[in-house]
Design an enzyme around this catalytic site. Structure first.
Site, PDB file in Angstrom:
ATOM      1  N   ASN A 217      50.262  72.969  60.208  1.00 38.83           N
ATOM      2  CA  ASN A 217      48.912  73.471  60.479  1.00 38.83           C
ATOM      3  C   ASN A 217      48.971  74.498  61.604  1.00 38.83           C
ATOM      4  O   ASN A 217      50.054  74.798  62.112  1.00 38.83           O
ATOM      5  CB  ASN A 217      47.969  72.309  60.819  1.00 38.83           C
ATOM      6  CG  ASN A 217      48.460  71.540  62.022  1.00 38.83           C
ATOM      7  OD1 ASN A 217      48.520  72.069  63.121  1.00 38.83           O
ATOM      8  ND2 ASN A 217      48.837  70.286  61.819  1.00 38.83           N
ATOM      9  N   ASP A 286      48.768  64.615  58.223  1.00 41.54           N
ATOM     10  CA  ASP A 286      48.369  63.321  57.658  1.00 41.54           C
ATOM     11  C   ASP A 286      49.211  62.965  56.433  1.00 41.54           C
ATOM     12  O   ASP A 286      49.280  61.805  56.039  1.00 41.54           O
ATOM     13  CB  ASP A 286      46.891  63.373  57.243  1.00 41.54           C
ATOM     14  CG  ASP A 286      45.983  63.287  58.466  1.00 41.54           C
ATOM     15  OD1 ASP A 286      46.349  62.619  59.432  1.00 41.54           O
ATOM     16  OD2 ASP A 286      44.900  63.921  58.447  1.00 41.54           O
ATOM     17  N   LYS A 296      66.368  74.344  47.470  1.00 40.78           N
ATOM     18  CA  LYS A 296      65.164  75.176  47.488  1.00 40.78           C
ATOM     19  C   LYS A 296      64.465  75.109  46.123  1.00 40.78           C
ATOM     20  O   LYS A 296      65.119  75.289  45.089  1.00 40.78           O
ATOM     21  CB  LYS A 296      65.584  76.612  47.816  1.00 40.78           C
ATOM     22  CG  LYS A 296      64.436  77.522  48.076  1.00 40.78           C
ATOM     23  CD  LYS A 296      64.936  78.909  48.435  1.00 40.78           C
ATOM     24  CE  LYS A 296      63.804  79.891  48.305  1.00 40.78           C
ATOM     25  NZ  LYS A 296      64.242  81.259  48.216  1.00 40.78           N
ATOM     26  N   PRO A 313      51.970  57.751  58.766  1.00 31.30           N
ATOM     27  CA  PRO A 313      51.334  56.763  59.645  1.00 31.30           C
ATOM     28  C   PRO A 313      50.340  57.460  60.571  1.00 31.30           C
ATOM     29  O   PRO A 313      50.506  58.643  60.887  1.00 31.30           O
ATOM     30  CB  PRO A 313      52.504  56.191  60.449  1.00 31.30           C
ATOM     31  CG  PRO A 313      53.609  57.172  60.304  1.00 31.30           C
ATOM     32  CD  PRO A 313      53.404  57.898  59.016  1.00 31.30           C
ATOM     33  N   ASP A 314      49.313  56.735  60.976  1.00 32.70           N
ATOM     34  CA  ASP A 314      48.382  57.273  61.962  1.00 32.70           C
ATOM     35  C   ASP A 314      48.906  56.892  63.342  1.00 32.70           C
ATOM     36  O   ASP A 314      48.931  55.714  63.712  1.00 32.70           O
ATOM     37  CB  ASP A 314      46.978  56.710  61.742  1.00 32.70           C
ATOM     38  CG  ASP A 314      45.966  57.454  62.602  1.00 32.70           C
ATOM     39  OD1 ASP A 314      46.129  57.460  63.842  1.00 32.70           O
ATOM     40  OD2 ASP A 314      45.039  58.054  62.035  1.00 32.70           O
ATOM     41  N   PHE A 332      41.828  63.329  70.197  1.00 34.39           N
ATOM     42  CA  PHE A 332      41.051  64.515  69.865  1.00 34.39           C
ATOM     43  C   PHE A 332      40.520  64.340  68.449  1.00 34.39           C
ATOM     44  O   PHE A 332      41.104  63.605  67.656  1.00 34.39           O
ATOM     45  CB  PHE A 332      41.928  65.780  69.916  1.00 34.39           C
ATOM     46  CG  PHE A 332      41.965  66.432  71.260  1.00 34.39           C
ATOM     47  CD1 PHE A 332      42.634  65.836  72.311  1.00 34.39           C
ATOM     48  CD2 PHE A 332      41.334  67.646  71.479  1.00 34.39           C
ATOM     49  CE1 PHE A 332      42.674  66.440  73.559  1.00 34.39           C
ATOM     50  CE2 PHE A 332      41.365  68.259  72.725  1.00 34.39           C
ATOM     51  CZ  PHE A 332      42.034  67.651  73.760  1.00 34.39           C
ATOM     52  N   LYS A 346      36.363  57.864  64.623  1.00 35.44           N
ATOM     53  CA  LYS A 346      37.780  57.841  65.034  1.00 35.44           C
ATOM     54  C   LYS A 346      37.965  57.122  66.367  1.00 35.44           C
ATOM     55  O   LYS A 346      38.970  56.446  66.586  1.00 35.44           O
ATOM     56  CB  LYS A 346      38.328  59.274  65.134  1.00 35.44           C
ATOM     57  CG  LYS A 346      38.544  59.904  63.774  1.00 35.44           C
ATOM     58  CD  LYS A 346      39.003  61.361  63.850  1.00 35.44           C
ATOM     59  CE  LYS A 346      39.095  61.949  62.438  1.00 35.44           C
ATOM     60  NZ  LYS A 346      39.265  63.390  62.407  1.00 35.44           N
ATOM     61  N   LYS A 350      40.565  54.129  66.015  1.00 38.65           N
ATOM     62  CA  LYS A 350      41.877  54.325  66.638  1.00 38.65           C
ATOM     63  C   LYS A 350      41.960  53.654  68.009  1.00 38.65           C
ATOM     64  O   LYS A 350      42.853  53.959  68.799  1.00 38.65           O
ATOM     65  CB  LYS A 350      42.179  55.825  66.733  1.00 38.65           C
ATOM     66  CG  LYS A 350      42.137  56.513  65.361  1.00 38.65           C
ATOM     67  CD  LYS A 350      42.645  57.930  65.384  1.00 38.65           C
ATOM     68  CE  LYS A 350      42.439  58.602  64.023  1.00 38.65           C
ATOM     69  NZ  LYS A 350      43.474  59.553  63.669  1.00 38.65           N
TER      70      LYS A 350
HETATM   71  O1  PMT Z   1      47.153  73.379  69.666  1.00 35.32           O
HETATM   72  P1  PMT Z   1      46.003  74.343  69.797  1.00 35.32           P
HETATM   73  O2  PMT Z   1      46.215  75.603  68.992  1.00 35.32           O
HETATM   74  O3  PMT Z   1      45.621  74.609  71.219  1.00 35.32           O
HETATM   75  O4  PMT Z   1      44.725  73.659  69.081  1.00 35.32           O
HETATM   76  C1  PMT Z   1      44.128  72.542  69.680  1.00 35.32           C
HETATM   77  C2  PMT Z   1      43.765  71.481  68.625  1.00 35.32           C
HETATM   78  C3  PMT Z   1      42.688  72.022  67.701  1.00 35.32           C
HETATM   79  C4  PMT Z   1      44.992  71.080  67.796  1.00 35.32           C
HETATM   80  C5  PMT Z   1      43.234  70.234  69.458  1.00 35.32           C
HETATM   81  O5  PMT Z   1      42.108  70.626  70.190  1.00 35.32           O
HETATM   82  C6  PMT Z   1      42.875  69.091  68.524  1.00 35.32           C
HETATM   83  O6  PMT Z   1      41.750  68.966  68.054  1.00 35.32           O
HETATM   84  N1  PMT Z   1      43.858  68.189  68.254  1.00 35.32           N
HETATM   85  C7  PMT Z   1      43.703  67.083  67.266  1.00 35.32           C
HETATM   86  C8  PMT Z   1      44.057  67.605  65.899  1.00 35.32           C
HETATM   87  C9  PMT Z   1      43.945  66.507  64.845  1.00 35.32           C
HETATM   88  O7  PMT Z   1      44.939  66.118  64.280  1.00 35.32           O
HETATM   89  O8  PMT Z   1      42.734  65.998  64.725  1.00 35.32           O
HETATM   90  P2  PMT Z   1      42.363  64.777  63.738  1.00 35.32           P
HETATM   91  O9  PMT Z   1      40.899  64.698  63.819  1.00 35.32           O
HETATM   92  O10 PMT Z   1      43.008  64.967  62.406  1.00 35.32           O
HETATM   93  O11 PMT Z   1      43.026  63.512  64.412  1.00 35.32           O
HETATM   94  C10 PMT Z   1      42.333  62.665  65.344  1.00 35.32           C
HETATM   95  C11 PMT Z   1      43.302  62.100  66.384  1.00 35.32           C
HETATM   96  O12 PMT Z   1      44.294  61.316  65.714  1.00 35.32           O
HETATM   97  C12 PMT Z   1      44.044  63.128  67.170  1.00 35.32           C
HETATM   98  O13 PMT Z   1      44.150  62.682  68.498  1.00 35.32           O
HETATM   99  C13 PMT Z   1      45.418  63.205  66.499  1.00 35.32           C
HETATM  100  O14 PMT Z   1      46.442  63.520  67.460  1.00 35.32           O
HETATM  101  C14 PMT Z   1      45.587  61.801  65.963  1.00 35.32           C
HETATM  102  N2  PMT Z   1      46.348  61.689  64.715  1.00 35.32           N
HETATM  103  C15 PMT Z   1      46.035  62.394  63.601  1.00 35.32           C
HETATM  104  C16 PMT Z   1      46.755  62.219  62.449  1.00 35.32           C
HETATM  105  C17 PMT Z   1      47.814  61.289  62.431  1.00 35.32           C
HETATM  106  N3  PMT Z   1      48.532  61.086  61.324  1.00 35.32           N
HETATM  107  N4  PMT Z   1      48.102  60.591  63.533  1.00 35.32           N
HETATM  108  C18 PMT Z   1      47.382  60.761  64.663  1.00 35.32           C
HETATM  109  O15 PMT Z   1      47.650  60.135  65.677  1.00 35.32           O
END
Ligand code: PMT
Length: 408
Positions: A217, A286, A296, A313-314, A332, A346, A350
């Site tokens: 991403n 995810d 390839k 995994p989360d 976040f 979340k 979480k």
């Molecule tokens: O890196 P930059 O370019 O500065 O951009 C910043 C950002 C947009 C990446 C940052 O501000 C941000 O929002 N980060 C979280 C991105 C994300 O994965 O969001 P989510 O809503 O999908 O996940 C929620 C939370 O679960 C996050 O804390 C994430 O780290 C966590 N997560 C997500 C997926 C996963 N499989 N495991 C996780 O722990």
């Protein structure tokens, strides 16, 4: 050289002033005096070339301390001199800083007293460059400056004016009063996270499809790196778990790299138990490929290609289940619709104490920009913040996380 390197008073803050070899070296005497007037205890380290411009005796007389120049001269009263000076500093200021010392610092070269001492210090570092305009504008110097800024070094940019070499342009040492003021600002900055261990995650994960392709991403790591940098500057012991990004690690931060979401989970599970605060700004994928093609993947002459993905995994949820009493977990939420509702969901799912919601569709927010628009959501309430730099957002996030920690 028998004067012991000891502050006159334990109340006094200590500035180690590095002086390098440029015509502006004489101005460092004035900076020293201005800092002393504000109650600072100043120790001077000079490079060999600086001694050609100003005699060490001048700085010795002004500072009341021996001046360090030679790495291998070891007076009996000192321990390993560069380490002892590095530890003593509350602020390490290099003024004037030549292109040479800037290049050495950016590359990690430690080959004289000043470069070894500044490398060993954990104190905030500030540099005030001074050089010829061509040298200042040279892409190598500019890249080195960008590297140092990314690591958390404070840079007092040079002024524009008539230079000693006869040129006019940028490269003149900034006014000494401005440099001294900036130094004092850094010294008086809050160190309210001292003694705390903070883990920050940043950047994207990459999930391989075949030996050359991956799913990822647009996370640049800027948000997480800004948090890690600010926490270190506020005195925390910081571990930064970083995905593949192209920015330099902040100074004084332990960097642990990951590529995939599973690797992030493994590293985070190792680090998390000993942390006080966890801030998860990373954007882990995810999903990952069900099977990574060993070779390839070839084109199929117009036929559709179906990729089978399985859920990763989360990380946050898994860490949340292993949370210790007293730990503060911040996540976040990168959302494109119903931002607060999704973020709140979340927060609970979480086991987080706070979630930082950003609507990544808004201009100036989210992925790969220098600014963000965030709402800090806790179980008690929400605080919507306006558009601000990621550095400013980082300070707000840390302040709220610290409040939650102190309330435990
Ligand atoms: O890196 P930059 O370019 O500065 O951009 C910043 C950002 C947009 C990446 C940052 O501000 C941000 O929002 N980060 C979280 C991105 C994300 O994965 O969001 P989510 O809503 O999908 O996940 C929620 C939370 O679960 C996050 O804390 C994430 O780290 C966590 N997560 C997500 C997926 C996963 N499989 N495991 C996780 O722990």
């Amino acid at each position: 050289m028998s004067v012991p390197l000891k502050s006159m008073s334990s109340e006094k803050k200590c500035v180690v002033l590095g002086v390098t070899g440029g015509i502006a070296a004489y101005k460092a005497c004035e900076i020293l005096r201005l800092l002393q007037k504000q109650g600072m205890d100043v120790f001077v380290v000079m490079t060999g070339n600086a001694c050609r411009f100003v005699a060490p005796l001048t700085f010795e007389t002004l500072s009341g301390h021996p001046v360090a120049v030679d790495t291998f001269e070891r007076p009996a009263t000192w321990e390993v001199e560069h380490i002892s000076l590095a530890k003593r500093a509350d602020l390490f200021l290099i003024a004037p800083a030549t292109a040479n010392i800037i290049g050495k610092m950016a590359c990690g070269i430690a080959d004289d007293m000043l470069s070894t001492t500044v490398m060993a210090t954990r104190a905030p570092v500030m540099i005030a460059p001074a050089m010829n305009t061509g040298m200042w504008e040279n892409p190598a110097t500019q890249q080195n400056i960008a590297t140092l800024i990314a690591r958390g070094v404070h840079v007092v940019a040079p002024a524009t004016g008539h230079l000693a070499c006869g040129d006019s342009g940028a490269g003149k040492l900034e006014d000494v009063a401005v440099i001294a003021q900036r130094a004092l600002d850094v010294l008086r900055a809050r160190r309210d996270m001292e003694g705390l261990r903070v883990m920050v995650t940043a950047g994207p994960s990459r999930e391989a499809l075949d030996p050359v392709r991956y799913v990822s991403n647009r996370s640049s790591g800027k948000m997480g790196y800004a948090i890690a940098r600010a926490a270190a500057q506020r005195g925390a012991q910081v571990t930064l778990l970083s995905g593949p990004v192209s920015i330099a690690a902040p100074q004084g931060v332990r960097l642990v790299r990951f590529t995939t979401t599973q690797e992030l989970l493994d590293r985070a599970m190792e680090c998390a138990p000993e942390q006080d605060i966890l801030i998860q700004a990373a954007a882990p994928a995810d999903y990952r490929a069900k099977e990574i093609a060993p070779q390839k993947i070839k084109k199929r002459g117009g036929e559709e290609l179906v990729l089978r993905l399985i859920e990763n995994p989360d990380v946050a949820a898994t860490l949340g289940r292993a949370k210790r009493e007293g730990q503060v977990f911040v996540g976040f939420a990168a959302e494109t619709n119903d931002v607060t509702a999704h973020a709140r969901d979340k927060l609970v799912r979480k086991s987080l104490d706070m979630i930082v919601a950003n609507d990544v569709t808004k201009p100036g927010a989210g992925f790969d920009v220098d600014t963000n628009i965030v709402t800090l959501i806790t179980r008690e309430g929400e605080r919507e913040l306006p558009l601000m730099t990621k550095e400013e957002a980082a300070e707000h996030i840390l302040t709220r996380a610290l409040e939650l920690r102190l309330a435990r």
